[in-house]
Design a protein around this motif. Structure first.
Motif, PDB file in Angstrom:
ATOM      1  N   THR A  28     -34.925  -3.022 -71.213  1.00  0.00           N
ATOM      2  CA  THR A  28     -34.764  -3.866 -70.013  1.00  0.00           C
ATOM      3  C   THR A  28     -34.568  -2.960 -68.919  1.00  0.00           C
ATOM      4  OG1 THR A  28     -32.545  -4.480 -70.749  1.00  0.00           O
ATOM      5  CG2 THR A  28     -34.211  -5.984 -71.350  1.00  0.00           C
ATOM      6  N   GLU A  29     -33.714  -1.655 -69.109  1.00  0.00           N
ATOM      7  CA  GLU A  29     -33.280  -0.777 -68.242  1.00  0.00           C
ATOM      8  C   GLU A  29     -34.493   0.141 -67.491  1.00  0.00           C
ATOM      9  OE1 GLU A  29     -30.091  -0.920 -67.099  1.00  0.00           O
ATOM     10  OE2 GLU A  29     -29.868  -2.502 -68.687  1.00  0.00           O
ATOM     11  N   TYR A  46     -38.509  -8.345 -66.475  1.00  0.00           N
ATOM     12  CA  TYR A  46     -37.239  -8.798 -66.158  1.00  0.00           C
ATOM     13  C   TYR A  46     -36.544  -9.234 -67.625  1.00  0.00           C
ATOM     14  CZ  TYR A  46     -33.660 -11.805 -64.071  1.00  0.00           C
ATOM     15  OH  TYR A  46     -32.533 -12.505 -63.746  1.00  0.00           O
ATOM     16  N   PRO A  47     -35.302  -9.052 -67.805  1.00  0.00           N
ATOM     17  CA  PRO A  47     -34.638  -9.169 -69.144  1.00  0.00           C
ATOM     18  C   PRO A  47     -34.590 -10.592 -69.505  1.00  0.00           C
ATOM     19  CG  PRO A  47     -33.026  -8.839 -67.483  1.00  0.00           C
ATOM     20  CD  PRO A  47     -34.185  -8.448 -66.745  1.00  0.00           C
ATOM     21  N   LEU A  48     -35.091 -10.931 -70.709  1.00  0.00           N
ATOM     22  CA  LEU A  48     -35.288 -12.221 -71.206  1.00  0.00           C
ATOM     23  C   LEU A  48     -34.335 -12.318 -72.402  1.00  0.00           C
ATOM     24  CD1 LEU A  48     -37.230 -14.853 -71.407  1.00  0.00           C
ATOM     25  CD2 LEU A  48     -38.368 -13.752 -73.059  1.00  0.00           C
ATOM     26  N   PHE A 150     -31.678  -8.842 -75.346  1.00  0.00           N
ATOM     27  CA  PHE A 150     -32.502  -8.827 -74.120  1.00  0.00           C
ATOM     28  C   PHE A 150     -33.780  -8.166 -74.380  1.00  0.00           C
ATOM     29  CE2 PHE A 150     -28.092  -9.839 -73.327  1.00  0.00           C
ATOM     30  CZ  PHE A 150     -28.191 -10.437 -72.217  1.00  0.00           C
ATOM     31  N   ARG A 151     -34.982  -8.841 -73.891  1.00  0.00           N
ATOM     32  CA  ARG A 151     -36.119  -8.376 -73.999  1.00  0.00           C
ATOM     33  C   ARG A 151     -36.731  -7.912 -72.876  1.00  0.00           C
ATOM     34  NH1 ARG A 151     -36.146 -13.329 -77.704  1.00  0.00           N
ATOM     35  NH2 ARG A 151     -35.942 -12.617 -79.758  1.00  0.00           N
ATOM     36  N   PRO A 152     -37.443  -6.953 -72.463  1.00  0.00           N
ATOM     37  CA  PRO A 152     -38.238  -6.584 -71.229  1.00  0.00           C
ATOM     38  C   PRO A 152     -39.480  -7.514 -71.059  1.00  0.00           C
ATOM     39  CG  PRO A 152     -38.598  -4.956 -72.907  1.00  0.00           C
ATOM     40  CD  PRO A 152     -37.590  -5.747 -73.430  1.00  0.00           C
ATOM     41  N   HIS A 176     -42.725  -5.444 -73.510  1.00  0.00           N
ATOM     42  CA  HIS A 176     -43.168  -6.061 -75.007  1.00  0.00           C
ATOM     43  C   HIS A 176     -42.720  -7.693 -75.280  1.00  0.00           C
ATOM     44  CE1 HIS A 176     -44.012  -1.696 -75.258  1.00  0.00           C
ATOM     45  NE2 HIS A 176     -44.886  -2.038 -76.232  1.00  0.00           N
ATOM     46  N   GLY A 177     -41.708  -7.831 -74.437  1.00  0.00           N
ATOM     47  CA  GLY A 177     -41.218  -9.181 -74.504  1.00  0.00           C
ATOM     48  C   GLY A 177     -40.727  -9.370 -75.728  1.00  0.00           C
TER      49      GLY A 177
END
Length: 217
Positions: A28-29, A46-48, A150-152, A176-177
């Motif tokens: 996420t960074e 965006y962080p999910l 937290f997933r990007p 990759h979520g």
């Protein structure tokens, strides 16, 4: 040089040597690091926030069968049978960690980055534990509370992999979520191939661009 050189500064104060190639793969960074290099639109993720819950499942002895007969599917204890293969329901996914341990993963919340999201409450942990108890029975014991992760996530839920336009030598591997473990190795291999091809092609261009010398008199 034909491209900018990069340096990596770590939190402990150490600094890398000059790098000709750099891959941004910081979860996420990643978009924050890209923005610090001037590539503000290189990684629109965006962080999910999702959750993972691990629990021990109760063991039930299967009914005894004679050597001449086989156990019917509906006779297999359902609590154990579910662990034989992963399954998904209500946007949650469950898989086997060990024969006696299951892991639930699910939910997706847009609550900002980790530093700010800790102040945003969620019903997800309680819901996941309630589902787990309902499926595996009241004796199932959670290893601990559901852990946030937290997933990007990208806008179209597809990974962002490849070179950054306008910044030669800079690459991104992110977005990759919820499928980071699923796709990460494959997309990493694709990026490695792209990187190797770029290095080889650039080396050939530099050789072709050098002034030819006549070593023969």
């Amino acid at each position: 040089p034909t491209k900018p050189r990069f340096q990596v500064h770590t939190q402990d104060g150490s600094v890398s040597e000059d790098l000709d190639y750099l891959v941004l793969a910081a979860g996420t960074e990643t978009p924050l690091l890209a923005a610090s290099l001037g590539a503000h639109n290189a990684c629109p993720t965006y962080p999910l926030r999702g959750y993972s819950l691990t629990l021990f499942t109760p063991w039930q002895e299967p009914p005894e069968t004679s050597s001449s007969s086989s156990m019917a599917v509906d006779e297999v204890p359902s609590h154990n049978n579910l662990l034989h293969q992963p399954f998904s329901f209500d946007s949650m996914y469950c898989s086997s960690v060990t024969p006696f341990m299951a892991r639930f993963a699910g939910f997706g919340e847009f609550v900002g980055y980790r530093s700010k999201a800790q102040d945003v409450p969620s019903v997800a942990p309680a819901v996941m534990e309630r589902y787990a108890k309902g499926i595996f029975g009241p004796d199932a014991t959670a290893l601990g509370p559901a852990s946030p992760c937290f997933r990007p996530a990208s806008p179209d839920d597809l990974p962002i992999v490849g070179p950054v336009p306008g910044l030669s030598g800079l690459y991104v591997h992110s977005g990759h979520g919820t499928l980071g473990w699923t796709m990460g190795l494959a997309t990493g291999d694709c990026l490695a191939q792209i990187l190797v091809e770029d290095i080889i092609n650039e080396g050939q261009q530099e050789i072709e661009g050098e002034e030819k010398k006549d070593y023969f008199l």
